[in-house]
Design an enzyme around this catalytic site. Structure first.
Site, PDB file in Angstrom:
ATOM      1  N   HIS A 239      -6.306  -0.815  -8.674  1.00 44.39           N
ATOM      2  CA  HIS A 239      -6.540  -1.668  -7.450  1.00 44.39           C
ATOM      3  C   HIS A 239      -8.115  -2.009  -7.595  1.00 44.39           C
ATOM      4  CE1 HIS A 239      -8.380  -1.917  -3.533  1.00 44.39           C
ATOM      5  NE2 HIS A 239      -7.513  -3.044  -3.404  1.00 44.39           N
TER       6      HIS A 239
ATOM      7  N   HIS B  52      -4.356   3.159  -6.973  1.00 46.80           N
ATOM      8  CA  HIS B  52      -5.401   2.825  -6.292  1.00 46.80           C
ATOM      9  C   HIS B  52      -6.806   2.739  -7.172  1.00 46.80           C
ATOM     10  CE1 HIS B  52      -3.275   3.296  -2.567  1.00 46.80           C
ATOM     11  NE2 HIS B  52      -4.366   2.758  -1.862  1.00 46.80           N
TER      12      HIS B  52
ATOM     13  N   ASP C 238       0.860  -1.116  -0.048  1.00 42.42           N
ATOM     14  CA  ASP C 238      -0.058   0.070   0.019  1.00 42.42           C
ATOM     15  C   ASP C 238       1.010   1.279   0.093  1.00 42.42           C
ATOM     16  OD1 ASP C 238      -2.543   1.108   0.129  1.00 42.42           O
ATOM     17  OD2 ASP C 238      -2.624   1.254   2.145  1.00 42.42           O
TER      18      ASP C 238
ATOM     19  N   HIS D 193      -5.484  -5.790   0.173  1.00 45.11           N
ATOM     20  CA  HIS D 193      -5.521  -4.564  -0.485  1.00 45.11           C
ATOM     21  C   HIS D 193      -4.047  -4.036  -0.896  1.00 45.11           C
ATOM     22  CE1 HIS D 193      -6.369  -0.205  -1.119  1.00 45.11           C
ATOM     23  NE2 HIS D 193      -5.234   0.036  -0.338  1.00 45.11           N
TER      24      HIS D 193
END
Length: 378
Positions: free
Chosen positions: A267, A264, A169, A281
């Site tokens: 993602h 993101h 992350d 994540h």
């Protein structure tokens, strides 16, 4: 130009720091609503009992049901009111932390992560779900948590995969903040609910946020592998301390005040692939960061640096590492389309975005990752 920066009022981390939790509760009053999974409470029960006794405070058990839903938030707010809790504590992983944010609504909130898997603990936002676990909405509050407190002994004794996912992350933070700065896009720190408050919600990132995002990346490169090895052995070392700070504080401040971009959003697109559902994540963000670098045609040395780092700590660098051994053109288009919806952060990139370009970047990133692995195995 309006700029904004947001952060918790206090951040503290260290070995056995949970023993000081009662002190922070005392700054608000004599009792706190404790929102946590029973398993997480059990892991740290001895420390909770010790700090409650030392500072003469009471933890009100909440019976947290595991989902950050509107119904659960309302139930817990009723308990807090009935028990006259002076503050709210979110202890554990993301769902407990987000639920605590929603219950506290920006007031008297203490966040105690038991894993360093994401950069969410420092932020003033949360994700709401239905009781069945489907996405509902985003929630934003007037300020970040009052206190973010991390016991690094607890982090070191959690599964290493969580720490590594947190690095995944965090690896995106600098590249997304850099892209946001280049495009002069808005950041989350700029009061998303400002329209309701009569305040302009548009705000750009600060140089401070970009500098913290860069420091986050540099810290990962310097201490990431050493921290992983420390966590493998369940011990706290300076490298582990540095990576916990990078994963939670530097990345948290960097993403919220520096901005999100393609990584993101990609993602979020990848979540449409069933194979990725068992991956965390941060693991999906790591590969998505490589795709962002391909999308912006980043320098080859920079791309190799990110690939080498991810490979060294065990982060995914190709789709196969995320449970996707093959992908059809239709699936690839679905991923790219989801990443490119109008409200996604990918539009903070400093150039126009198309579904075709994003699909191509994902495909090429996957190939680059596969070839990198072959060279390493040769």
């Amino acid at each position: 130009m309006r700029r904004a920066f947001i952060s918790p009022a206090k951040y503290v981390q260290g070995e056995d720091e949970l023993l000081n939790l009662g002190y922070y509760v005392r700054t608000f009053g004599e009792s706190a609503l404790l929102i946590a999974h029973p398993e997480d409470v059990a892991r740290v029960k001895a420390k909770l009992d010790a700090t409650a006794g030392k500072f003469n405070i009471t933890f009100i058990e909440s019976g947290f049901q595991g989902e950050c839903s509107r119904q659960e938030v309302a139930r817990l707010q009723a308990i807090a009111k009935e028990q006259r809790c002076a503050c709210t504590i979110g202890l554990g992983g993301g769902k407990a932390i987000d639920t605590a944010k929603c219950v506290a609504e920006g007031e008297a909130l203490i966040i105690v992560p038991t894993i360093a898997a994401t950069d969410a603990p420092t932020s003033h936002s949360a994700v709401l779900y239905t009781p069945e676990g489907a996405f509902d909405d985003y929630a934003y509050f007037k300020q970040s948590p009052s206190v973010v407190m991390i016991d690094t002994t607890v982090i070191a004794n959690a599964p290493t995969r969580f720490l590594v996912a947190g690095m995944g992350d965090a690896i995106s933070t600098y590249f997304e903040a850099r892209a946001t700065a280049r495009s002069y896009s808005n950041v989350n720190a700029g009061l998303p609910n400002g329209v309701r408050e009569g305040i302009c919600g548009d705000a750009k990132g600060t140089k401070t946020a970009l500098a913290l995002a860069k420091l986050c990346y540099e810290t990962l490169l310097e201490d990431g592998l050493k921290a992983k090895l420390s966590c493998d052995r369940n011990v706290v070392t300076p490298a582990l301390e540095n990576i916990v700070e990078a994963n939670i504080l530097l990345s948290g401040l960097g993403f919220e005040s520096g901005g999100l971009a393609a990584a993101h959003a990609i993602h979020n697109g990848l979540t449409s692939l069933e194979g990725t559902h068992s991956y965390y994540h941060g693991e999906k963000v790591a590969f998505s960061t490589i795709a962002q670098l391909v999308l912006e045609n980043a320098d080859q040395d920079e791309l190799d640096e990110v690939l080498s780092f991810c490979a060294s700590v065990g982060l995914p660098i190709c789709l196969a590492d995320l449970g996707v051994d093959s992908i059809s053109n239709e699936e690839l288009q679905e991923v790219a389309q989801k990443a490119c919806i109008p409200e996604e952060s990918i539009h903070s990139m400093p150039f126009p975005i198309t579904v075709e370009a994003v699909a191509a970047a994902i495909m090429v990133a996957d190939q680059i990752g596969r070839e990198f692995k072959k060279r390493k195995e040769a």
